[in-house]
Scaffold this active site. Sequence first.
Site, PDB file in Angstrom:
ATOM      1  N   SER A 135       4.047   6.563  -1.472  1.00 15.22           N
ATOM      2  CA  SER A 135       4.348   5.758  -0.295  1.00 15.22           C
ATOM      3  C   SER A 135       5.298   6.542   0.588  1.00 15.22           C
ATOM      4  O   SER A 135       5.798   7.589   0.185  1.00 15.22           O
ATOM      5  CB  SER A 135       5.007   4.462  -0.752  1.00 15.22           C
ATOM      6  OG  SER A 135       5.236   3.627   0.350  1.00 15.22           O
ATOM      7  N   ARG A 384      -2.934   9.017  -1.083  1.00 18.04           N
ATOM      8  CA  ARG A 384      -3.367   7.696  -1.564  1.00 18.04           C
ATOM      9  C   ARG A 384      -3.971   6.950  -0.386  1.00 18.04           C
ATOM     10  O   ARG A 384      -3.455   7.024   0.735  1.00 18.04           O
ATOM     11  CB  ARG A 384      -2.127   6.965  -2.103  1.00 18.04           C
ATOM     12  CG  ARG A 384      -2.368   5.555  -2.611  1.00 18.04           C
ATOM     13  CD  ARG A 384      -3.002   5.569  -3.979  1.00 18.04           C
ATOM     14  NE  ARG A 384      -3.069   4.247  -4.576  1.00 18.04           N
ATOM     15  CZ  ARG A 384      -4.163   3.459  -4.518  1.00 18.04           C
ATOM     16  NH1 ARG A 384      -5.261   3.862  -3.903  1.00 18.04           N
ATOM     17  NH2 ARG A 384      -4.142   2.277  -5.113  1.00 18.04           N
ATOM     18  N   THR A 420       5.266  -2.735   1.263  1.00 18.02           N
ATOM     19  CA  THR A 420       5.960  -3.003  -0.001  1.00 18.02           C
ATOM     20  C   THR A 420       6.567  -4.410  -0.041  1.00 18.02           C
ATOM     21  O   THR A 420       6.429  -5.115  -1.044  1.00 18.02           O
ATOM     22  CB  THR A 420       7.082  -1.952  -0.221  1.00 18.02           C
ATOM     23  OG1 THR A 420       6.503  -0.666  -0.010  1.00 18.02           O
ATOM     24  CG2 THR A 420       7.641  -2.020  -1.611  1.00 18.02           C
ATOM     25  N   CYS A 577     -11.880  14.606   0.249  1.00 18.87           N
ATOM     26  CA  CYS A 577     -11.071  14.518  -0.971  1.00 18.87           C
ATOM     27  C   CYS A 577      -9.807  15.365  -0.814  1.00 18.87           C
ATOM     28  O   CYS A 577      -9.907  16.569  -0.587  1.00 18.87           O
ATOM     29  CB  CYS A 577     -11.881  14.990  -2.186  1.00 18.87           C
ATOM     30  SG  CYS A 577     -10.862  15.102  -3.666  1.00 18.87           S
ATOM     31  N   CYS A 603      -8.415  15.033  -9.986  1.00 18.41           N
ATOM     32  CA  CYS A 603      -8.351  13.776  -9.231  1.00 18.41           C
ATOM     33  C   CYS A 603      -6.925  13.209  -9.214  1.00 18.41           C
ATOM     34  O   CYS A 603      -6.234  13.193 -10.229  1.00 18.41           O
ATOM     35  CB  CYS A 603      -9.308  12.765  -9.866  1.00 18.41           C
ATOM     36  SG  CYS A 603      -9.241  11.158  -9.070  1.00 18.41           S
ATOM     37  N   CYS A 606      -6.674   8.680  -5.497  1.00 16.54           N
ATOM     38  CA  CYS A 606      -6.400   8.130  -4.158  1.00 16.54           C
ATOM     39  C   CYS A 606      -7.457   7.108  -3.743  1.00 16.54           C
ATOM     40  O   CYS A 606      -7.236   6.323  -2.842  1.00 16.54           O
ATOM     41  CB  CYS A 606      -6.306   9.258  -3.133  1.00 16.54           C
ATOM     42  SG  CYS A 606      -7.902   9.932  -2.630  1.00 16.54           S
ATOM     43  N   CYS A 609     -12.906   8.646  -2.198  1.00 16.44           N
ATOM     44  CA  CYS A 609     -14.343   8.897  -2.393  1.00 16.44           C
ATOM     45  C   CYS A 609     -15.098   7.578  -2.541  1.00 16.44           C
ATOM     46  O   CYS A 609     -16.189   7.409  -1.987  1.00 16.44           O
ATOM     47  CB  CYS A 609     -14.590   9.803  -3.590  1.00 16.44           C
ATOM     48  SG  CYS A 609     -13.681   9.318  -5.053  1.00 16.44           S
TER      49      CYS A 609
HETATM   50  C1  LIG Z   1       1.107   7.346   2.604  1.00 16.59           C
HETATM   51  C2  LIG Z   1       1.639   5.949   2.516  1.00 16.59           C
HETATM   52  C3  LIG Z   1       2.795   5.616   3.202  1.00 16.59           C
HETATM   53  C4  LIG Z   1       3.298   4.319   3.113  1.00 16.59           C
HETATM   54  N1  LIG Z   1       4.496   4.052   3.717  1.00 16.59           N
HETATM   55  C5  LIG Z   1       5.085   2.841   3.507  1.00 16.59           C
HETATM   56  C6  LIG Z   1       6.402   2.600   3.981  1.00 16.59           C
HETATM   57  O1  LIG Z   1       7.048   3.463   4.572  1.00 16.59           O
HETATM   58  N2  LIG Z   1       6.930   1.364   3.748  1.00 16.59           N
HETATM   59  C7  LIG Z   1       6.255   0.382   3.067  1.00 16.59           C
HETATM   60  O2  LIG Z   1       6.793  -0.714   2.879  1.00 16.59           O
HETATM   61  N3  LIG Z   1       5.008   0.598   2.609  1.00 16.59           N
HETATM   62  C8  LIG Z   1       4.411   1.804   2.794  1.00 16.59           C
HETATM   63  N4  LIG Z   1       3.165   2.047   2.278  1.00 16.59           N
HETATM   64  C9  LIG Z   1       2.445   0.946   1.600  1.00 16.59           C
HETATM   65  C10 LIG Z   1       3.013   0.665   0.211  1.00 16.59           C
HETATM   66  O3  LIG Z   1       3.077   1.846  -0.532  1.00 16.59           O
HETATM   67  C11 LIG Z   1       2.112  -0.356  -0.471  1.00 16.59           C
HETATM   68  O4  LIG Z   1       1.967  -1.483   0.358  1.00 16.59           O
HETATM   69  C12 LIG Z   1       2.687  -0.796  -1.826  1.00 16.59           C
HETATM   70  O5  LIG Z   1       2.896   0.291  -2.671  1.00 16.59           O
HETATM   71  C13 LIG Z   1       1.715  -1.791  -2.464  1.00 16.59           C
HETATM   72  O6  LIG Z   1       2.172  -2.180  -3.726  1.00 16.59           O
HETATM   73  P1  LIG Z   1       1.134  -2.675  -4.858  1.00 16.59           P
HETATM   74  O7  LIG Z   1       1.951  -3.007  -6.039  1.00 16.59           O
HETATM   75  O8  LIG Z   1       0.259  -3.686  -4.283  1.00 16.59           O
HETATM   76  O9  LIG Z   1       0.208  -1.406  -5.150  1.00 16.59           O
HETATM   77  P2  LIG Z   1       0.575   0.052  -5.661  1.00 16.59           P
HETATM   78  O10 LIG Z   1       1.917   0.472  -5.190  1.00 16.59           O
HETATM   79  O11 LIG Z   1      -0.567   0.910  -5.279  1.00 16.59           O
HETATM   80  O12 LIG Z   1       0.647  -0.083  -7.247  1.00 16.59           O
HETATM   81  C14 LIG Z   1      -0.492  -0.350  -8.016  1.00 16.59           C
HETATM   82  C15 LIG Z   1      -0.250   0.114  -9.439  1.00 16.59           C
HETATM   83  O13 LIG Z   1      -1.341  -0.324 -10.246  1.00 16.59           O
HETATM   84  C16 LIG Z   1      -1.752   0.724 -11.100  1.00 16.59           C
HETATM   85  N5  LIG Z   1      -3.169   0.479 -11.433  1.00 16.59           N
HETATM   86  C17 LIG Z   1      -4.225   0.483 -10.573  1.00 16.59           C
HETATM   87  N6  LIG Z   1      -5.357   0.166 -11.230  1.00 16.59           N
HETATM   88  C18 LIG Z   1      -5.015  -0.043 -12.522  1.00 16.59           C
HETATM   89  C19 LIG Z   1      -5.765  -0.395 -13.671  1.00 16.59           C
HETATM   90  N7  LIG Z   1      -7.073  -0.661 -13.615  1.00 16.59           N
HETATM   91  N8  LIG Z   1      -5.120  -0.499 -14.862  1.00 16.59           N
HETATM   92  C20 LIG Z   1      -3.769  -0.275 -14.932  1.00 16.59           C
HETATM   93  N9  LIG Z   1      -3.017   0.081 -13.858  1.00 16.59           N
HETATM   94  C21 LIG Z   1      -3.629   0.175 -12.665  1.00 16.59           C
HETATM   95  C22 LIG Z   1      -1.502   1.971 -10.278  1.00 16.59           C
HETATM   96  O14 LIG Z   1      -1.413   3.117 -11.098  1.00 16.59           O
HETATM   97  C23 LIG Z   1      -0.193   1.622  -9.575  1.00 16.59           C
HETATM   98  O15 LIG Z   1       0.918   1.998 -10.340  1.00 16.59           O
HETATM   99  C24 LIG Z   1       2.612   3.326   2.362  1.00 16.59           C
HETATM  100  C25 LIG Z   1       1.443   3.659   1.681  1.00 16.59           C
HETATM  101  C26 LIG Z   1       0.965   4.966   1.727  1.00 16.59           C
HETATM  102  C27 LIG Z   1      -0.272   5.316   0.962  1.00 16.59           C
HETATM  103  S1  SF4 Z   2     -10.041   9.449  -5.976  1.00 18.83           S
HETATM  104 FE1  SF4 Z   2     -11.780  10.584  -5.169  1.00 18.83          FE
HETATM  105  S2  SF4 Z   2     -11.108  11.413  -3.228  1.00 18.83           S
HETATM  106 FE2  SF4 Z   2      -9.247  10.789  -4.346  1.00 18.83          FE
HETATM  107  S3  SF4 Z   2      -8.590  12.605  -5.433  1.00 18.83           S
HETATM  108 FE3  SF4 Z   2      -9.912  11.491  -6.836  1.00 18.83          FE
HETATM  109  S4  SF4 Z   2     -11.916  12.380  -6.463  1.00 18.83           S
HETATM  110 FE4  SF4 Z   2     -10.679  12.969  -4.715  1.00 18.83          FE
END
Ligand SMILES: Cc1cc2nc3c(=O)[nH]c(=O)nc-3n(C[C@H](O)[C@H](O)[C@H](O)COP(=O)(O)OP(=O)(O)OC[C@H]3O[C@@H](n4cnc5c(N)ncnc54)[C@H](O)[C@@H]3O)c2cc1C
Ligand code: SF4
Length: 634
Positions: A135, A384, A420, A577, A603, A606, A609
């Site tokens: 994030s 991601r 978040t 990717c 991988c 993220c 794909c």
């Molecule tokens: C590049 C980027 C920049 C961002 N910047 C900001 C920011 O500045 N401020 C902000 O507030 N938000 C920001 N966000 C958004 C923020 O990161 C998300 O909204 C937040 O992390 C969502 O929380 P979550 O718990 O829903 O999901 P996630 O944080 O994605 O957590 C999901 C968890 O579930 C786990 N998981 C997934 N599938 C399974 C499975 N089948 N079995 C077991 N475990 C699993 C994953 O490994 C992960 O640990 C950003 C996002 C990105 C990608």
């Molecule tokens: S999830 Fe798909 S696009 Fe992302 S790193 Fe893995 S193979 Fe590449």
Amino acid sequence: MSASVPWARCVQRSGQTLARCSLKRTSVVAATCRAPSRARPSTLRSLTYLPMRRAQNARLFSTTARRLMPDEEDAFDPASIERESDEVDVCIVGGGPAGLSAAIRLKQLANEAGNEDFRVLVLEKAGDLGAHILSGAVIQPSSINELIPDWLDESNPDRFEHATPAGTDRMRFLTKTSSIPIPAPPQMSNHGNYIVSLNQFVKWLGERAEEVGVEVYPGFAAAEVLYNADGSVKGVATNDLGMGRDGKPKDTFERGMEFHARVTMFGEGCHGSLTKQVISKFDLRKDSQHQTYGLGLKEVWEVDPAKFEKGLIVHSMGYPLPKEVYGGSFMYHFGDNLVSLGLVVSLDYENPWLSPYQEFQKLKHHPLFKDVLEGGKCISYGARALVEGGFQSIPKVAFPGGALIGDSAGFINVPKVKGTHNAMKSGMLAAEAAWNALSSTDEGTVFLYEYEESLRKSPIWKELKEVRNMRPSFHSPLGMYGGIVYSGLEAYVLKGRTPWTLKHKTPDYASTKPADKFPKIEYEKPDGKISFDILTSVSRTGTNHEEDQPVHLQVKDWDEHTDKTYPPFKGLENRFCPAGVYEYVEDESKPHGVRFQINSQNCIHCKTCDIKAPHQDINWQVPQGGEGPKYYMT
Ligand SMILES: Cc1cc2nc3c(=O)[nH]c(=O)nc-3n(C[C@H](O)[C@H](O)[C@H](O)COP(=O)(O)OP(=O)(O)OC[C@H]3O[C@@H](n4cnc5c(N)ncnc54)[C@H](O)[C@@H]3O)c2cc1C
Ligand code: SF4
């Protein structure tokens, strides 16, 4: 590891020690935990039977293996071995901000009611909590203030110690060589917010969860949704371990495990592999639009102290992305001389020659960033996907036996670049609804009506409704410039009070046009100082997957995929990717002169794909628990 203590055996899974000691903040073998039994995480208490389970499995398998002759091996069906199961009150898939907030809130409520036996379990696919989290991250503290009010208090020995108060906000429009100041809309004001490493924050949140009695299992990837006879969700199962790439069990084979619960919450983050199935099974998008996505790529740099401005927050639009592509960059100065720098590229781009990874490398050479990075050191890289659909794309979040929370449902406020606080709040709302539902009846299927209702009355709903037209306005005939003007009008004047709601257009996978409609994009070679080749970047993610296992990027027929995808799109998978997983290797023996190859070990989970493949024929599934990236400071 003493054999004389019945449960004191090393409980290992894929190299991960299962039992974790919250006092030592480290993985331990049960016997080595010196915590008083009351203070031991219930993980230790409840897993005491696991060595026995493994012994049983091993016996079962070795019996089977001994019995099988080579010609019979093909017939061996791992599913014929019964899975062990565990019964809990609430099972949460995903130890991110949403999942952990839900778990903490549930145990707070249970503890307040004196019900310490109420079991809440979190399954996390990363080997360590936070290791798969990527994030920005500037967080709005509204939800953490509510969940753990003293999270920053000096008097709290367990306070979070790595939050940098937000300082100056800057918004820029970039051309190739210059950066033009533009007014930051009110949504982008970060006064009162904090810059953190979300990965450190999640790790800390996990410790708070264990303290209140949540059972947290890192290294456990939920791979299958289980259903009751009435169609409601019964829980999840982890995948079988020790399967070879050929789909046959190896001598390390171990059957997955089932977790049954009266409420199962999916907090898998953006485009979860199980969430996808649940949305389809219960038709949760019946009254909403499809989800739309962006891909965020990010690096953390340690920079020259002379260039560091603690708390500085910079956002930009424009260069390097072409005007038809929605996206923007961020740069946050935090901690001790650390800079988090990233680019988000919306995945509805049309030109298959575009490479988000290469655009990010290009961005860093812009003077606005290059001046900061020069002389510094890149310490981590990651990528991601994130949800961009906002209000129009919120599905139904409750279904019989469970709920979607956080980015699994899709609560990111795109103009604000934040998700978040909403992910956490949704987890807390779902927790309160689950507690009330489970407290009112001891048996039968639970439906979290209250969660649907409280969500609609919550700040999440209000916030997303207000900005609902901004992102889709970039699809007007005026493109990016029209979107900027319209969004300014919404931000300062209309504030979401318009009677109309703009629609998202084509889903991301269907937006890509044939390669011959665009000139090929030639990206410059990386200089190795500011920009890097993709394999160097991948090495900074710490990602790893055992090679001899079924490929978790499922493509049914690789030749058919090549026939359909290569001629029109000329290898776009290789460019979308961000980890170099997909390749088309020259092979004259093949009809198109190329052979499709998947380097699945690289991988970084993220999910791009699965989102962008034009024929939707790449199915991302969880690999073995504990595998994937090992992010820190992301
Ligand atoms: C590049 C980027 C920049 C961002 N910047 C900001 C920011 O500045 N401020 C902000 O507030 N938000 C920001 N966000 C958004 C923020 O990161 C998300 O909204 C937040 O992390 C969502 O929380 P979550 O718990 O829903 O999901 P996630 O944080 O994605 O957590 C999901 C968890 O579930 C786990 N998981 C997934 N599938 C399974 C499975 N089948 N079995 C077991 N475990 C699993 C994953 O490994 C992960 O640990 C950003 C996002 C990105 C990608
Ligand atoms: S999830 Fe798909 S696009 Fe992302 S790193 Fe893995 S193979 Fe590449």
